[in-house]
Design an enzyme around this catalytic site. Structure first.
Site, short mmCIF file in Angstrom:
data_model
loop_
_atom_site.label_atom_id
_atom_site.label_comp_id
_atom_site.label_asym_id
_atom_site.label_seq_id
_atom_site.Cartn_x
_atom_site.Cartn_y
_atom_site.Cartn_z
N LYS A 185 0.77 3.93 -5.65
CA LYS A 185 -0.57 4.55 -5.68
C LYS A 185 -1.43 3.95 -6.79
O LYS A 185 -2.57 3.55 -6.57
CB LYS A 185 -0.45 6.08 -5.89
CG LYS A 185 0.42 6.79 -4.86
CD LYS A 185 0.49 8.29 -5.10
CE LYS A 185 1.19 8.72 -6.38
NZ LYS A 185 2.63 8.43 -6.43
N ARG B 153 -1.42 17.41 -4.99
CA ARG B 153 0.03 17.36 -4.87
C ARG B 153 0.60 18.66 -4.33
O ARG B 153 1.82 18.78 -4.18
CB ARG B 153 0.65 17.12 -6.25
CG ARG B 153 1.05 15.68 -6.52
CD ARG B 153 1.46 15.61 -7.97
NE ARG B 153 2.46 14.63 -8.23
CZ ARG B 153 2.19 13.43 -8.78
NH1 ARG B 153 0.98 13.07 -9.08
NH2 ARG B 153 3.18 12.61 -9.03
N ARG C 248 10.80 -0.58 -13.56
CA ARG C 248 9.66 -0.51 -14.48
C ARG C 248 10.14 -0.08 -15.87
O ARG C 248 9.70 -0.62 -16.88
CB ARG C 248 8.62 0.49 -13.95
CG ARG C 248 7.48 0.71 -14.93
CD ARG C 248 6.31 1.44 -14.31
NE ARG C 248 6.63 2.82 -13.94
CZ ARG C 248 5.81 3.61 -13.29
NH1 ARG C 248 4.63 3.18 -12.90
NH2 ARG C 248 6.17 4.85 -13.00
N ARG D 64 8.30 4.99 -19.70
CA ARG D 64 7.67 6.30 -19.52
C ARG D 64 8.75 7.35 -19.63
O ARG D 64 9.85 7.17 -19.11
CB ARG D 64 7.01 6.34 -18.13
CG ARG D 64 5.54 6.60 -18.17
CD ARG D 64 4.92 6.44 -16.81
NE ARG D 64 5.22 7.53 -15.88
CZ ARG D 64 4.65 7.68 -14.70
NH1 ARG D 64 3.72 6.82 -14.31
NH2 ARG D 64 4.96 8.68 -13.91
N ARG E 70 11.34 14.52 -9.74
CA ARG E 70 10.03 14.07 -9.22
C ARG E 70 10.11 13.90 -7.70
O ARG E 70 9.17 14.27 -6.98
CB ARG E 70 9.62 12.75 -9.87
CG ARG E 70 9.14 12.92 -11.31
CD ARG E 70 9.19 11.61 -12.08
NE ARG E 70 8.20 10.63 -11.67
CZ ARG E 70 8.21 9.36 -12.07
NH1 ARG E 70 9.17 8.90 -12.88
NH2 ARG E 70 7.27 8.52 -11.66
P1 AP5 Z 1 2.91 2.51 -9.22
O1 AP5 Z 1 1.72 1.81 -8.66
O2 AP5 Z 1 2.82 3.01 -10.62
O3 AP5 Z 1 3.36 3.70 -8.27
P2 AP5 Z 1 2.81 5.20 -8.20
O4 AP5 Z 1 2.90 5.61 -6.78
O5 AP5 Z 1 1.47 5.26 -8.87
O6 AP5 Z 1 3.94 5.93 -9.02
P3 AP5 Z 1 3.97 6.72 -10.40
O7 AP5 Z 1 5.06 6.22 -11.22
O8 AP5 Z 1 2.63 6.77 -11.02
O9 AP5 Z 1 4.54 8.07 -9.91
P4 AP5 Z 1 4.10 9.54 -9.97
O10 AP5 Z 1 3.28 9.83 -8.79
O11 AP5 Z 1 5.38 10.28 -10.10
O12 AP5 Z 1 3.34 9.64 -11.41
P5 AP5 Z 1 2.01 10.35 -11.90
O13 AP5 Z 1 1.57 9.60 -13.07
O14 AP5 Z 1 1.05 10.60 -10.81
O15 AP5 Z 1 4.16 1.53 -9.04
C1 AP5 Z 1 5.43 1.86 -9.53
C2 AP5 Z 1 6.18 0.54 -9.84
O16 AP5 Z 1 6.38 -0.17 -8.63
C3 AP5 Z 1 5.41 -0.40 -10.77
O17 AP5 Z 1 6.30 -1.07 -11.61
C4 AP5 Z 1 4.73 -1.38 -9.80
O18 AP5 Z 1 4.49 -2.63 -10.40
C5 AP5 Z 1 5.75 -1.45 -8.69
N1 AP5 Z 1 5.14 -1.70 -7.37
C6 AP5 Z 1 4.03 -1.10 -6.85
N2 AP5 Z 1 3.77 -1.56 -5.62
C7 AP5 Z 1 4.74 -2.48 -5.35
C8 AP5 Z 1 5.01 -3.31 -4.21
N3 AP5 Z 1 4.25 -3.29 -3.12
N4 AP5 Z 1 6.09 -4.11 -4.27
C9 AP5 Z 1 6.90 -4.14 -5.39
N5 AP5 Z 1 6.67 -3.39 -6.49
C10 AP5 Z 1 5.61 -2.56 -6.47
O19 AP5 Z 1 2.56 11.79 -12.35
C11 AP5 Z 1 3.40 11.94 -13.47
C12 AP5 Z 1 3.61 13.44 -13.74
O20 AP5 Z 1 2.36 14.06 -14.08
C13 AP5 Z 1 4.13 14.28 -12.56
O21 AP5 Z 1 5.53 14.21 -12.43
C14 AP5 Z 1 3.65 15.67 -12.96
O22 AP5 Z 1 4.45 16.22 -14.00
C15 AP5 Z 1 2.27 15.38 -13.54
N6 AP5 Z 1 1.21 15.41 -12.51
C16 AP5 Z 1 0.41 14.36 -12.17
N7 AP5 Z 1 -0.46 14.73 -11.21
C17 AP5 Z 1 -0.19 16.04 -10.93
C18 AP5 Z 1 -0.73 16.97 -10.01
N8 AP5 Z 1 -1.73 16.62 -9.17
N9 AP5 Z 1 -0.21 18.22 -9.97
C19 AP5 Z 1 0.78 18.58 -10.82
N10 AP5 Z 1 1.37 17.74 -11.72
C20 AP5 Z 1 0.87 16.47 -11.77
#
Ligand code: AP5
Length: 193
Positions: free
Chosen positions: A14, A89, A128, A140, A151
């Site tokens: 994402k 979410r 990562r 992280r 997660r």
């Molecule tokens: P990346 O692009 O970072 O993937 P992502 O889907 O953004 O994953 P996140 O790690 O950000 O996951 P998340 O949704 O758990 O975290 P968030 O910060 O939202 O890519 C991941 C890796 O893969 C990278 O190394 C990248 O280079 C690689 N990659 C990407 N695409 C690729 C491809 N095509 N091929 C190969 N490699 C690839 O949330 C964190 C925490 O915050 C949550 O757990 C929760 O506690 C809180 N939170 C956030 N939003 C909310 C909400 N709306 N409600 C409640 N709690 C929330």
């Protein structure tokens, strides 16, 4: 101006795809994860409150993230549209977003699900973490096996029902998230037109 949601489990890509859209279409990325991490880094009361929840891999309260999104949407600005990354979410967040957009006279144009299987998600997230450490930095706090399990569980239990929710509204497109970053970007571009 187009407003889109990127929906998918941790590691689906994402954030990666949102960055490409920011660069290519002058869109604004609204990542609740990044906003929460920024609040932690600056040591705000809210940031301190959510730290443990995030590190365990659980979701923070709907109230907090809806408040963060409201602030950003109300700020307005001249750009190509919003990319909601990691929000909504839960069904409550999805309802709140719909209400907010209506209140501000805006609409959601596309909800794009990035489909990636668990095996690849785990590989990407732990990869990562390993890369960050190898580069002399810190992983992280939630990029470890234990938090990742939580997660993923949170995604399947609380977030994946949004796929049916947006499908029923006719807004959902599913994209294969297993290709290279450029291949996935090309599929998304096909949806956005
Ligand atoms: P990346 O692009 O970072 O993937 P992502 O889907 O953004 O994953 P996140 O790690 O950000 O996951 P998340 O949704 O758990 O975290 P968030 O910060 O939202 O890519 C991941 C890796 O893969 C990278 O190394 C990248 O280079 C690689 N990659 C990407 N695409 C690729 C491809 N095509 N091929 C190969 N490699 C690839 O949330 C964190 C925490 O915050 C949550 O757990 C929760 O506690 C809180 N939170 C956030 N939003 C909310 C909400 N709306 N409600 C409640 N709690 C929330």
């Amino acid at each position: 101006m187009i407003n889109i949601i990127l929906l998918g489990p941790p590691g689906a890509g994402k954030g990666t795809q949102a960055q490409k859209l920011v660069d290519e279409r002058n869109m604004v990325q609204l990542s609740t994860g990044d906003m929460l991490r920024a609040a932690r880094t600056s040591g705000t009361e809210m940031g301190n409150m959510v730290a443990g929840v995030m590190d365990r891999g659980e979701l923070v309260t709907d109230e907090i993230v809806i408040g963060l999104i409201r602030e950003q949407l109300e700020a307005g600005g001249d750009h190509g549209g919003f990319i909601f990354d990691g929000f909504p979410r839960t069904l409550a967040q999805a309802d709140a977003l719909g209400a907010l957009m209506a209140e501000l006279g805006q609409k959601l144009d596309h909800v794009i699900e990035l489909a990636v299987n668990d095996e690849v998600l785990v590989e990407r997230i732990l990869g990562r973490a390993a890369d960050a450490v190898a580069a002399g930095g810190e992983a992280r706090a939630d990029d470890n096996e234990e938090s990742l399990k939580v997660r993923l569980m949170a995604y399947y239990k609380q977030t994946s029902p949004l796929i049916g929710y947006y499908h029923a509204k006719g807004d959902l497109s599913s994209v294969d998230g297993l290709g290279t970053m450029d291949e996935v970007a090309a599929e998304i571009a096909g949806v956005l037109g």
